[in-house]
Design a protein around this motif. Structure first.
Motif, PDB file in Angstrom:
ATOM      1  N   MET A   1       0.813  -1.217   0.000  1.00  0.00           N
ATOM      2  CA  MET A   1       0.000   0.000   0.000  1.00  0.00           C
ATOM      3  C   MET A   1       0.849   1.271   0.000  1.00  0.00           C
ATOM      4  O   MET A   1       0.475   2.257  -0.626  1.00  0.00           O
ATOM      5  CB  MET A   1      -0.955   0.007   1.201  1.00  0.00           C
ATOM      6  N   GLY A   2       1.983   1.247   0.678  1.00  0.00           N
ATOM      7  CA  GLY A   2       2.835   2.436   0.684  1.00  0.00           C
ATOM      8  C   GLY A   2       3.268   2.808  -0.718  1.00  0.00           C
ATOM      9  O   GLY A   2       3.194   3.972  -1.126  1.00  0.00           O
ATOM     10  N   GLY A   3       3.684   1.810  -1.477  1.00  0.00           N
ATOM     11  CA  GLY A   3       4.098   2.046  -2.855  1.00  0.00           C
ATOM     12  C   GLY A   3       2.927   2.353  -3.770  1.00  0.00           C
ATOM     13  O   GLY A   3       3.027   3.192  -4.671  1.00  0.00           O
ATOM     14  N   VAL A   4       1.815   1.680  -3.526  1.00  0.00           N
ATOM     15  CA  VAL A   4       0.598   1.934  -4.303  1.00  0.00           C
ATOM     16  C   VAL A   4       0.210   3.412  -4.201  1.00  0.00           C
ATOM     17  O   VAL A   4      -0.126   4.059  -5.194  1.00  0.00           O
ATOM     18  CB  VAL A   4      -0.547   1.019  -3.796  1.00  0.00           C
ATOM     19  N   LEU A   5       0.319   3.961  -2.992  1.00  0.00           N
ATOM     20  CA  LEU A   5      -0.024   5.378  -2.801  1.00  0.00           C
ATOM     21  C   LEU A   5       1.087   6.289  -3.314  1.00  0.00           C
ATOM     22  O   LEU A   5       0.819   7.315  -3.947  1.00  0.00           O
ATOM     23  CB  LEU A   5      -0.291   5.672  -1.330  1.00  0.00           C
ATOM     24  N   ALA A   6       2.330   5.922  -3.018  1.00  0.00           N
ATOM     25  CA  ALA A   6       3.445   6.782  -3.426  1.00  0.00           C
ATOM     26  C   ALA A   6       3.500   6.925  -4.946  1.00  0.00           C
ATOM     27  O   ALA A   6       4.005   7.925  -5.456  1.00  0.00           O
ATOM     28  CB  ALA A   6       4.763   6.223  -2.903  1.00  0.00           C
ATOM     29  N   THR A   7       2.974   5.926  -5.674  1.00  0.00           N
ATOM     30  CA  THR A   7       2.985   5.989  -7.136  1.00  0.00           C
ATOM     31  C   THR A   7       1.600   6.265  -7.719  1.00  0.00           C
ATOM     32  O   THR A   7       1.423   6.214  -8.936  1.00  0.00           O
ATOM     33  CB  THR A   7       3.501   4.671  -7.727  1.00  0.00           C
ATOM     34  N   ASN A   8       0.620   6.510  -6.843  1.00  0.00           N
ATOM     35  CA  ASN A   8      -0.744   6.786  -7.316  1.00  0.00           C
ATOM     36  C   ASN A   8      -1.199   5.737  -8.339  1.00  0.00           C
ATOM     37  O   ASN A   8      -1.568   6.060  -9.478  1.00  0.00           O
ATOM     38  CB  ASN A   8      -0.827   8.186  -7.925  1.00  0.00           C
TER      39      ASN A   8
END
Lengths: 485, 485
Positions: free
Chosen positions: B151-158
């Protein structure tokens, strides 16, 4: 002709250069002409302006911003001048220019296949809604000032309104913006892409920054098809907990149908029906609280009436609501909405009142109402809490009317005690001190306590990075830095 | 045991201090242990790390970020290590630490009344989807790497995916975030408010910044009810113009029902059915292009099948589509999706290919396909353009397969010509060179031409303001500043 020297007299060269750039029609300097731009409509602030500048297009706007930057002239962007928090009013120094976007007022295009609209900053929200409707679509953003509020301000303040729970705030409806940055450069972000992961979200940063990071000139707005069926119902409930259950029931079935979900207290409703002519509650008995639900769909074959009857029937059976009436006509629907919309006027007629535009997580709305009602009653016996508003998105107008017979001035002398009491509970519930209206110059003092630490520090860093001379709407949003901070 | 000295040997004191903060389980320094964190899954980049740090909570993360900041140690945040653009891979210096969020992997809470979920950065998207489903809801974000992506990466990369046209990207699904800023301070933005206009949108800035402005630790995600009815249909169309008309027809009736709208070329479909076992197109004749439409609703009484038949019937009558089949079972629906999902694999089997993850305004998709197809054919006779993907949100995977019989190496030697050709047309249509995958370290060189001027300048100012030492994921997103710029 005027006796006191106008600010413009102090800087005749600058005024001449503005006039060179904009023509005479674009520059107002006479105090008579600038007066209305120097006061907010709530009449809270009275400033002065070196001039009111009215660019006709982005190139003119960029040119005057560059000139202001070069000469350290602070700029106050202004659209329809409908801020609730003095966000568009200059200070009293007479050094600031008001930059008025009203002449940039074209609806440039509507793309029916893409459901988008390109509008300039000076188009009123109402005009944008009308243009969308004429093209067969809906701009699903509605606020009470829409006849005057302009799109630039609507975006700069991330306006909300009645339909946020279904369609989002201004932010969620905006695909792209063009803006003039504090140094006069132009951010060409007028894209209409649903997917574009190419760097930092400048559009998002500009939206809601209240004109302190740049001036939005044009935007691409997401449209929706017009609803082909709308059903409005007024429901009687025992309390806000029951209202929350009704919201849960409606959303679990289909959140896409729920266009509005407005809470009203029994006290507030009593004030409306007793003080506003032509209003009655079309239900059997007086209830402790009410919900105005509006369901809508563009589906031509949706059987929305049957659906509404079913779901409200279920809510009745389960004891979530105690009574309900569905509007049988447009006239009846308008009648139900009148009960909601006259809340502010009824409260005004009932005497002095204190307003709080707060939000909390939707599940905490009942606790907010319970705790704030009890706390205010303990503070001032006989006080009449009349909370109402957008329960579906957690935004409650927690307004409190003076006790009957109390001296209004004595009540208003307690305003800050009342506001602090409500704010303390909102903060405890992880809420916001300004759900819709923004910060402006009225509420920057609240920022350190509510958005302090790393958050306010980052905001200050961003402001200093993009507007190092602090020329873009200074004094708004961010509080003055503490010495040594 | 290893011959070449590990980077950690150069800084034993620092490693000891990391170990004090995180415990031995939180610090990997041996090259065998760190290797998998130093290479991206596409195998494009091979870096080295001083250490891989694995904090267990926000306090530990903040402590190591403060320590890194103090000692000028660059940090590379990493989740599931599924970046398509090398966004989470350290450089070759051995000076950088990888900060791995995997141990922060709790789904903290699901609020059924508010339809929200609180998840930590290290939860995989799949685990978050599963948790939502078990609670009776849907997390409507789906990408092919969801089993590994966190999820952190999912959000950081939109992150985007198949359902963006209905539910938005990761950005639109996120109500609040907590993040550790580059100086180690904590941004407490874990709010779940639908309305909150209190200063700059830091959450929005962090989302899509690819870990260059801070490290997201936790997020509040908006859930939706699970669909109670889903209908998938494969439609034959003459070209992308017809597909666009079909999209318009569906959206004019009810955009809330359209969950996916995927375009496929006839060429691409031929490759799938000839190269992937067990695939057939369940339509009468071969068509020039296809659309896979998926409609869905949580409404229990929606008659979605009847609706689908009606609207596709209308499209047939009007000549918008030439044929259509609606899946009669879950198995048939999976079969239709297999035709779409096997496009990448079929292209791989057909020889060398060149990929472009681009987006344009939805209305420009037909022009993009027409112009890019012609331009690539002129460049390399016999080239097989097989564009496919998320037409409903304007995101087309414009992939090109080598001519039959051509030497793959000779074809790939022309990669940059092909990519430049497609990019030139995308740019001309106001599109994006990276719709979903972000910029990472693969594409910063494209930023000046595509997002230059005031936009890139503002991004650089923001980066310098929030991360003055350039320690947070350096070398990603922003290109190196030009001397004198």
């Amino acid at each position: 002709m005027t006796v006191s020297p106008s600010p413009a007299q102090a800087a005749p060269d600058l005024i001449a250069r503005f006039t060179d750039l904009l023509g005479p029609v674009g520059v107002l300097v006479d105090a008579t002409d600038t007066a209305s731009f120097c006061t907010d409509w709530r009449d809270l602030y009275h400033g002065r302006a070196l001039a009111v500048l009215r660019p006709a297009n982005t190139a003119e706007l960029a040119a005057i911003v560059r000139l202001c930057n070069e000469h350290d002239v602070p700029m106050v962007p202004q659209g329809g001048n409908t801020s609730m928090v003095g966000g568009a009013t200059p200070d009293g120094s007479g050094r600031e220019v008001v930059i008025c976007l009203t002449r940039m007022n074209r609806v440039r295009a509507i793309d029916p296949a893409d459901l988008t609209m390109e509008v300039e900053a000076g188009v009123t929200l109402k005009a944008a809604q009308d243009a969308a409707r004429e093209a067969g679509f809906m701009l699903p953003l509605s606020i009470s000032s829409e006849g005057s509020a302009q799109m630039g301000g609507v975006l700069a303040t991330n306006a909300g309104g009645n339909n946020t729970l279904r369609y989002g705030n201004a932010r969620e409806l905006t695909l792209g913006v063009e803006a003039v940055m504090p140094d006069g450069s132009v951010f060409h972000g007028l894209r209409r892409l649903r997917k574009d992961n190419t760097g930092y979200a400048l559009r998002q940063l500009l939206i809601g920054s209240e004109g302190t990071l740049g001036i939005i000139t044009t935007a691409i707005i997401q449209l929706h098809p017009q609803p082909r069926a709308i059903e409005a119902a007024l429901c009687a409930v025992d309390d806000a907990d029951a209202a929350l259950k009704l919201l849960g029931l409606l959303r679990a079935r289909d959140p896409a149908l729920v266009q509005a979900f407005e809470f009203m207290s029994g006290t507030g409703m009593d004030l409306v029906t007793s003080l506003i002519a032509g209003t009655t509650v079309p239900l059997g008995e007086r209830a402790p609280a009410y919900v105005l639900v509006e369901l809508a769909t563009p589906r031509p074959d949706a059987d929305l009436r049957e659906y509404t009857e079913e779901v409200l029937g279920e809510a009745l059976e389960e004891g979530i609501i105690t009574d309900a009436v569905i509007a049988e006509s447009e006239g009846q629907r308008a009648g139900l909405w009148k009960l909601r919309e006259e809340h502010a006027e009824a409260q005004r007629r009932a005497g002095a009142s204190v307003k709080n535009d707060v939000s909390v997580p939707v599940t905490h709305v009942p606790e907010l109402i319970r705790r704030a009602t009890a706390a205010c009653a303990a503070l001032i016996p006989g006080i009449r809490p009349a909370p109402f508003g957008h329960m579906g998105d957690g935004n409650i107008h927690f307004n409190l009317v003076q006790p009957e017979g109390m001296d209004p001035a004595a009540f208003l002398a307690r305003s800050h005690d009342i506001m602090d009491t409500v704010a303390g509970i909102v903060k405890d519930l992880d809420g916001s001190f300004s759900a819709e209206h923004g910060v402006g110059q009225l509420k920057p003092y609240m920022m350190p306590a509510w958005r302090g630490g790393a958050e306010l520090a980052a905001m200050r860093h961003i402001k200093a990075a993009l507007d190092p001379k602090d020329l873009m709407n200074p004094g708004k949003v961010l509080p003055p830095a503490q010495p040594g901070a």
